[in-house]
Every structure is written in structure tokens, then in C-alpha cells.
Scaffold this motif. Structure first.
Motif, PDB file in Angstrom:
ATOM      1  N   GLY A  86      54.130  43.021  32.462  1.00 45.53           N
ATOM      2  CA  GLY A  86      52.799  43.579  32.632  1.00 45.53           C
ATOM      3  C   GLY A  86      51.700  43.066  31.729  1.00 45.53           C
ATOM      4  O   GLY A  86      50.533  43.401  31.941  1.00 45.53           O
ATOM      5  N   VAL A  87      52.031  42.242  30.722  1.00 46.82           N
ATOM      6  CA  VAL A  87      50.985  41.775  29.811  1.00 46.82           C
ATOM      7  C   VAL A  87      50.042  40.812  30.530  1.00 46.82           C
ATOM      8  O   VAL A  87      48.814  40.913  30.424  1.00 46.82           O
ATOM      9  N   SER A  88      50.601  39.887  31.296  1.00 45.15           N
ATOM     10  CA  SER A  88      49.756  38.964  32.068  1.00 45.15           C
ATOM     11  C   SER A  88      48.972  39.705  33.142  1.00 45.15           C
ATOM     12  O   SER A  88      47.810  39.368  33.424  1.00 45.15           O
ATOM     13  N   ALA A  89      49.582  40.730  33.751  1.00 43.44           N
ATOM     14  CA  ALA A  89      48.874  41.526  34.760  1.00 43.44           C
ATOM     15  C   ALA A  89      47.687  42.254  34.133  1.00 43.44           C
ATOM     16  O   ALA A  89      46.620  42.377  34.754  1.00 43.44           O
ATOM     17  N   GLY A  90      47.878  42.745  32.916  1.00 39.23           N
ATOM     18  CA  GLY A  90      46.770  43.382  32.219  1.00 39.23           C
ATOM     19  C   GLY A  90      45.638  42.414  31.960  1.00 39.23           C
ATOM     20  O   GLY A  90      44.456  42.752  32.140  1.00 39.23           O
ATOM     21  N   ALA A  91      45.975  41.195  31.549  1.00 40.25           N
ATOM     22  CA  ALA A  91      44.945  40.181  31.328  1.00 40.25           C
ATOM     23  C   ALA A  91      44.230  39.839  32.632  1.00 40.25           C
ATOM     24  O   ALA A  91      43.003  39.677  32.653  1.00 40.25           O
ATOM     25  N   GLY A  92      44.972  39.767  33.731  1.00 41.67           N
ATOM     26  CA  GLY A  92      44.359  39.490  35.027  1.00 41.67           C
ATOM     27  C   GLY A  92      43.399  40.590  35.449  1.00 41.67           C
ATOM     28  O   GLY A  92      42.319  40.314  35.990  1.00 41.67           O
ATOM     29  N   PHE A  93      43.771  41.827  35.192  1.00 43.59           N
ATOM     30  CA  PHE A  93      42.885  42.943  35.524  1.00 43.59           C
ATOM     31  C   PHE A  93      41.608  42.875  34.690  1.00 43.59           C
ATOM     32  O   PHE A  93      40.507  43.118  35.199  1.00 43.59           O
ATOM     33  N   GLY A  94      41.731  42.554  33.419  1.00 45.05           N
ATOM     34  CA  GLY A  94      40.544  42.447  32.568  1.00 45.05           C
ATOM     35  C   GLY A  94      39.591  41.378  33.058  1.00 45.05           C
ATOM     36  O   GLY A  94      38.366  41.580  33.077  1.00 45.05           O
ATOM     37  N   ALA A  95      40.143  40.224  33.473  1.00 37.97           N
ATOM     38  CA  ALA A  95      39.287  39.152  34.003  1.00 37.97           C
ATOM     39  C   ALA A  95      38.611  39.581  35.301  1.00 37.97           C
ATOM     40  O   ALA A  95      37.413  39.350  35.500  1.00 37.97           O
ATOM     41  N   ALA A  96      39.374  40.225  36.185  1.00 40.22           N
ATOM     42  CA  ALA A  96      38.812  40.666  37.468  1.00 40.22           C
ATOM     43  C   ALA A  96      37.728  41.716  37.265  1.00 40.22           C
ATOM     44  O   ALA A  96      36.760  41.791  38.036  1.00 40.22           O
ATOM     45  N   PHE A 136      48.773  47.838  36.596  1.00 40.45           N
ATOM     46  CA  PHE A 136      47.717  46.830  36.568  1.00 40.45           C
ATOM     47  C   PHE A 136      47.644  46.060  37.888  1.00 40.45           C
ATOM     48  O   PHE A 136      46.553  45.649  38.308  1.00 40.45           O
ATOM     49  N   GLN A 137      48.773  45.865  38.537  1.00 41.55           N
ATOM     50  CA  GLN A 137      48.734  45.220  39.854  1.00 41.55           C
ATOM     51  C   GLN A 137      47.999  46.092  40.869  1.00 41.55           C
ATOM     52  O   GLN A 137      47.246  45.585  41.703  1.00 41.55           O
ATOM     53  N   ALA A 138      48.203  47.413  40.788  1.00 35.30           N
ATOM     54  CA  ALA A 138      47.507  48.321  41.698  1.00 35.30           C
ATOM     55  C   ALA A 138      46.003  48.329  41.409  1.00 35.30           C
ATOM     56  O   ALA A 138      45.177  48.290  42.343  1.00 35.30           O
ATOM     57  N   LEU A 139      45.640  48.369  40.136  1.00 28.43           N
ATOM     58  CA  LEU A 139      44.225  48.347  39.775  1.00 28.43           C
ATOM     59  C   LEU A 139      43.569  47.031  40.184  1.00 28.43           C
ATOM     60  O   LEU A 139      42.418  46.996  40.635  1.00 28.43           O
ATOM     61  N   LEU A 140      44.308  45.944  40.035  1.00 29.31           N
ATOM     62  CA  LEU A 140      43.789  44.643  40.445  1.00 29.31           C
ATOM     63  C   LEU A 140      43.598  44.589  41.959  1.00 29.31           C
ATOM     64  O   LEU A 140      42.588  44.066  42.452  1.00 29.31           O
ATOM     65  N   ALA A 141      44.545  45.148  42.703  1.00 25.81           N
ATOM     66  CA  ALA A 141      44.410  45.184  44.163  1.00 25.81           C
ATOM     67  C   ALA A 141      43.194  46.017  44.569  1.00 25.81           C
ATOM     68  O   ALA A 141      42.483  45.673  45.526  1.00 25.81           O
ATOM     69  N   LEU A 142      42.934  47.108  43.825  1.00 30.87           N
ATOM     70  CA  LEU A 142      41.758  47.934  44.116  1.00 30.87           C
ATOM     71  C   LEU A 142      40.470  47.147  43.900  1.00 30.87           C
ATOM     72  O   LEU A 142      39.541  47.213  44.720  1.00 30.87           O
ATOM     73  N   LEU A 143      40.411  46.383  42.803  1.00 37.45           N
ATOM     74  CA  LEU A 143      39.224  45.557  42.558  1.00 37.45           C
ATOM     75  C   LEU A 143      39.057  44.503  43.642  1.00 37.45           C
ATOM     76  O   LEU A 143      37.931  44.229  44.080  1.00 37.45           O
ATOM     77  N   GLN A 144      40.146  43.910  44.081  1.00 39.64           N
ATOM     78  CA  GLN A 144      40.056  42.917  45.151  1.00 39.64           C
ATOM     79  C   GLN A 144      39.584  43.553  46.459  1.00 39.64           C
ATOM     80  O   GLN A 144      38.859  42.919  47.239  1.00 39.64           O
TER      81      GLN A 144
END
Length: 354
Positions: free
Chosen positions: A113-123, A180-188
């Protein structure tokens, strides 16, 4: 007298074994460095306009006679090639630490989840334009770095609810990965087509925006992190025996894990912040290192960084040769290489899962 001679013989055998392992470790590291140098030159030579390998080598050594080759090498390709080495080393090293402190062969910044967290921050910056007093080119890496730290803190926080056991830390990482994957999907889902395209490209991972300042930042983090980890090398080696035995040897397990998580956060944060999400390097490289140099962290940590750098450098070469005239995002290449290679490691070696 016989007993004394037996003890002396056993001691000599152990000393001889240790010397052989130390010699093997040195041979592996020197061979890896030679392969890394060759891969670096080949990476610089590879691209839309292929350059002769000897001309590239002369340019890197400052002996170039062609100014055009010199300009292409130093202005465009060398930052990309060096960035691949630095990011690969950071991911390989962080994966090696995480597998050690969690005693789990599947642990890495990507899987927990660390990389997923970084991806969410960028998004978050791309979609919402979070107010940061920085240009967008630096605001995205800054937020990615911040959220990788939040993810690491979250993993440790969830795990500490039940005594910071390795099992709870792993479960906490998996939970944050899905969060973080769910939050990233929401942003997308709510992003505009332009923002969505930018997010997807960033999540694929790319070295094409490499610059010398970005390289210096990652290199500085590596230069600080590796010596700090080597100071804890024997404690990390003791931790492989289990928490209770490590405590019996005088290791403060809780503080060691906190220090290690802080370093993992820094290494993963700077790596993912500048190139996007790259998987499997932090998972596969420590396994290769472990198979070749063993569990002694004095050799495992440098070898994990070395083979992480080599894997990403080879992936960079592949990304420029898979499709003629195009550069495939490097995150796709690492997954294509990493999945079958990791499966091969699992099948061929029992030591892949110790």
C-alpha cells in the motif's frame, strides 16, 4: 583433549565457511556492478536514434569526439539511465528492508500500500489541484512523497494495535492498499478526461521526465539511507530469527521497525514521486539478492539495491525496444518481466520462501 580438538576443528570449519560466504558475497557484488555498468551504457545507447556503444562509452568517460553524440547523451539519455538506476536501487532496498522487518516474502512497498498511497497523493493534485506553494511539476511529487509517508505511518499504526506483530503489520498494509486503490478509483471516476489521462500515464510509470535535480534528490536519499541501514545490519539479521529471539539478543524491535519504516517511506516516496508507480522491482530484487548472498544484511541490503538498479535498467532498455518508434511505460515492462520471473523464483527455489 579430544573434546578440545573437536571444538577447535568445528570452530575452524565455521570460520572457513564464513570466509567462503564473504568471498562469494564480494564476487556477487563485483559481478553485479560490472553488469550494471554494461547495462547503463546499453541503456544510453538505446533509443529512437540508436547510438554506437563505443561512442556512448567515450562520451560518458568525457572522451567524446562528436558533439552531437555528447549532447544527446548528457542532455537527454544519461539522466534517464541514471534515474533508472537510482529508482531501482531505492525500490530494491526498500523491498529488502520490508521483507526483513515483516518476515514475509511477499512484502514490498508495492504490495503493502505504500506505492498506492503515493499514487493517490499524486492523483489528488492532478484532479483537485490541492493548494501547495509549488509548481505542478513539483507539487505532484511532493504530495506523492507525503502520502507514501502517511501510508507507512498507517501500516505501523494499524499493526501497533495488536503489539506490532509482523502478521498485523502485513494485514494493515493490505487494508491500506485496498483503501488507497478505492480512493484512487473514486478520483478517476470524477476526473475530467484530461486529468484522467494524466493520472493513468502517471500510474503507468515513466522515466521520460528525468532531470538532473530529480536524480540528485533520489541519490541523496539513497546516500543517507544505506549507511543508516548498515548500522542496523546485525539487528536486522537478528530480527530474522523472530521477535522474541531478537529481543533476547538485546534488540529493541519496536524502535528498529519504526526506524526502518521511516527509511522505507523516504525511499519509496522519492522513487514513486518522480517516476510514478513501478511494481515488482522491490519484490523480486531482494529475492535474487537473498539467493546469491544469503540472509546476512551486510550483504543483502547492498545486493538488494544493486539488483533493483539492474532490473530497472534492463526494463528501461526493454521499454525502448519492445515497440519500434515508441517508449512503453516502464511500469508495464516491470510487470511483464516481474510476474513470470517471480513465479520462476517460487517454483525453482525453496529459498524464495524461507
Amino acid at each position: 583433549m579430544t573434546r578440545t580438538l573437536g571444538i577447535m576443528t568445528e570452530g575452524n570449519d565455521v570460520e572457513a565457511l564464513y570466509r567462503r560466504l564473504a568471498w562469494r558475497r564480494q564476487i556477487v557484488l563485483l559481478t553485479g556492478l560490472a553488469a550494471l555498468a554494461f547495462s547503463l551504457v546499453l541503456d544510453v545507447a538505446t533509443g529512437p536514434a540508436m547510438l554506437p556503444v563505443p561512442a556512448v562509452a567515450r562520451s560518458i568517460l568525457g572522451l567524446a569526439q562528436d558533439r552531437t553524440v555528447d549532447a544527446i547523451v548528457w542532455s537527454i539519455r544519461l539522466p534517464i539511465a541514471f534515474l533508472a538506476l537510482a529508482v531501482g536501487a531505492a525500490l530494491g532496498l526498500s523491498g529488502g528492508i520490508m521483507q526483513t522487518i515483516l518476515n514475509n516474502p511477499l512484502a514490498s512497498s508495492y504490495t503493502l500500500g505504500v506505492s498506492a498511497g503515493a499514487g493517490f497523493g499524486a492523483a489528488l493534485v492532478i484532479v483537485l489541484g490541492v493548494a501547495i506553494p509549488l509548481p505542478e511539476a513539483w507539487a505532484i511529487p511532493a504530495m506523492a512523497f507525503l502520502f507514501s509517508g502517511i501510508a507507512c505511518a498507517g501500516v505501523y499504526g494499524i499493526g501497533s494495535l495488536r503489539g506490532s506483530s509482523p502478521e498485523m503489520l502485513v494485514l494493515g498494509g493490505i487494508a491500506l492498499l485496498f483503501l488507497f486503490q478505492a480512493l484512487l478509483a473514486l478520483l478517476q471516476f470524477v476526473a475530467s478526461p484530461e486529468a484522467l489521462q494524466q493520472i493513468v500515464f502517471w500510474l503507468f510509470g515513466s522515466l521520460q521526465k528525468a532531470t538532473w535535480p530529480k536524480l540528485w534528490i533520489i541519490s541523496a536519499v539513497l546516500a543517507v539511507s544505506l549507511p543508516l541501514l548498515l548500522l542496523d545490519a546485525w539487528r536486522l539479521t537478528a530480527l530474522k530469527l523472530g521477535d522474541e529471539r531478537a529481543r533476547g539478543l538485546g534488540v529493541d524491535v519496536a524502535r528498529l521497525r519504526i526506524r526502518s519504516f521511516a527509511i522505507i517511506s523516504a525511499l519509496t516516496g522519492v522513487a514513486v514521486a518522480f517516476v510514478g508507480t513501478i511494481g515488482f522491482v522491490g519484490l523480486v530484487a531482494p529475492h535474487i539478492a537473498r539467493m546469491l548472498v544469503g540472509e546476512d544484511q551486510r550483504g543483502l541490503l547492498p545486493a538488494s539495491a544493486l539488483f533493483g538498479a539492474l532490473l530497472l535498467s534492463l526494463s528501461s532498455i526493454a521499454s525502448k525496444t519492445l515497440l519500434p518508434g515508441a517508449v512503453v511505460p516502464i511500469g508495464i515492462v516491470t510487470s511483464l518481466i516481474g510476474v513470470p520471473f517471480f513465479v520462476w523464483l517460487v517454483i525453482r527455489s525453496r529459498r524464495a520462501f524461507w
